[in-house]
Design a protein around this motif. Sequence first.
Motif, mmCIF file in Angstrom:
data_model
loop_
_atom_site.group_PDB
_atom_site.id
_atom_site.type_symbol
_atom_site.label_atom_id
_atom_site.label_comp_id
_atom_site.label_asym_id
_atom_site.label_seq_id
_atom_site.Cartn_x
_atom_site.Cartn_y
_atom_site.Cartn_z
ATOM 1 N N GLY A 279 2.521 6.529 -7.150
ATOM 2 C CA GLY A 279 1.401 7.157 -7.846
ATOM 3 C C GLY A 279 0.404 6.202 -8.458
ATOM 4 O O GLY A 279 -0.356 6.565 -9.351
ATOM 5 N N ARG A 280 0.394 4.960 -8.013
ATOM 6 C CA ARG A 280 -0.593 3.989 -8.477
ATOM 7 C C ARG A 280 -1.146 3.241 -7.266
ATOM 8 O O ARG A 280 -0.841 2.066 -7.057
ATOM 9 N N PRO A 281 -1.929 3.958 -6.451
ATOM 10 C CA PRO A 281 -2.375 3.434 -5.161
ATOM 11 C C PRO A 281 -3.202 2.156 -5.255
ATOM 12 O O PRO A 281 -4.060 2.021 -6.123
ATOM 13 N N ARG B 75 -5.526 -0.222 -2.765
ATOM 14 C CA ARG B 75 -6.216 -0.315 -1.474
ATOM 15 C C ARG B 75 -6.069 -1.735 -0.934
ATOM 16 O O ARG B 75 -6.222 -2.703 -1.675
ATOM 17 N N ALA C 269 0.837 -1.206 0.000
ATOM 18 C CA ALA C 269 0.000 0.000 0.000
ATOM 19 C C ALA C 269 0.870 1.253 0.000
ATOM 20 O O ALA C 269 0.625 2.188 -0.776
ATOM 21 N N ALA C 270 1.882 1.278 0.846
ATOM 22 C CA ALA C 270 2.759 2.452 0.931
ATOM 23 C C ALA C 270 3.515 2.673 -0.374
ATOM 24 O O ALA C 270 3.565 3.789 -0.905
ATOM 25 N N SER D 295 2.795 1.597 -3.374
ATOM 26 C CA SER D 295 1.894 1.940 -4.481
ATOM 27 C C SER D 295 1.525 3.419 -4.441
ATOM 28 O O SER D 295 1.412 4.062 -5.487
ATOM 29 N N ASP D 296 1.359 3.977 -3.252
ATOM 30 C CA ASP D 296 1.062 5.404 -3.122
ATOM 31 C C ASP D 296 2.265 6.243 -3.537
ATOM 32 O O ASP D 296 2.128 7.214 -4.288
ATOM 33 N N ILE D 297 3.441 5.864 -3.071
ATOM 34 C CA ILE D 297 4.663 6.590 -3.430
ATOM 35 C C ILE D 297 4.837 6.626 -4.944
ATOM 36 O O ILE D 297 5.234 7.639 -5.516
#
Length: 188
Positions: free
Chosen positions: A92-94, A96, A85-86, A88-90
């Motif tokens: 730019g493709r989050p 859940r 999750a972390a 993927s957010d970093i």
Amino acid sequence: MADAARADFEAELLQIIRERSFRSGRFTLASGKESTLYFNLKPTMMTPRGAHLSARALLARVDAETVDFVGGPEMGAVPVIAALAALSDIEGRPVRTFFTRKAAKAHGTRDVIEGLSATETLSGARVLIADDVATSGGSILKAAEDVRAAGGSVEVALVLVDRQEGATEFLADHGIRLVSVFTARDFA
């Protein structure tokens, strides 16, 4: 990500797993079966570099799937899906994520599925089940059944290591395709 870069970080991850999380000898597994190979991926997933590389390897495969959530069973999946999750957010493709409990907790909401907000639901969602290791596939199927009971669909599961001891066939019998980063053969 370029194939050469992916091969490099996965080779590094394989080496970390070999050093921190793989043993050979005689072992009794959770299923009761005996094996000459043993994988405990927590020592890999709980180090900064191991967590990063594990999440990167999973994210590369999640990107190839069409899913709304990635979830997995406690305890094996929790470290890697949190890192996923972390990362993927970093990047730019989050993605859940959530996890499933072995049993509903006895207090509070008594939820089996943890990590969703009060306004989120798995109803109608496409879910990929992730775990650290697959042996029989039982833990993955239990998580998938929990997701299906909540209205989600599960057609794919993803693990860091497939022990090649029947999980692929067992899960296929339940409509779930198993994808792995590594197999037991990689450690032979």
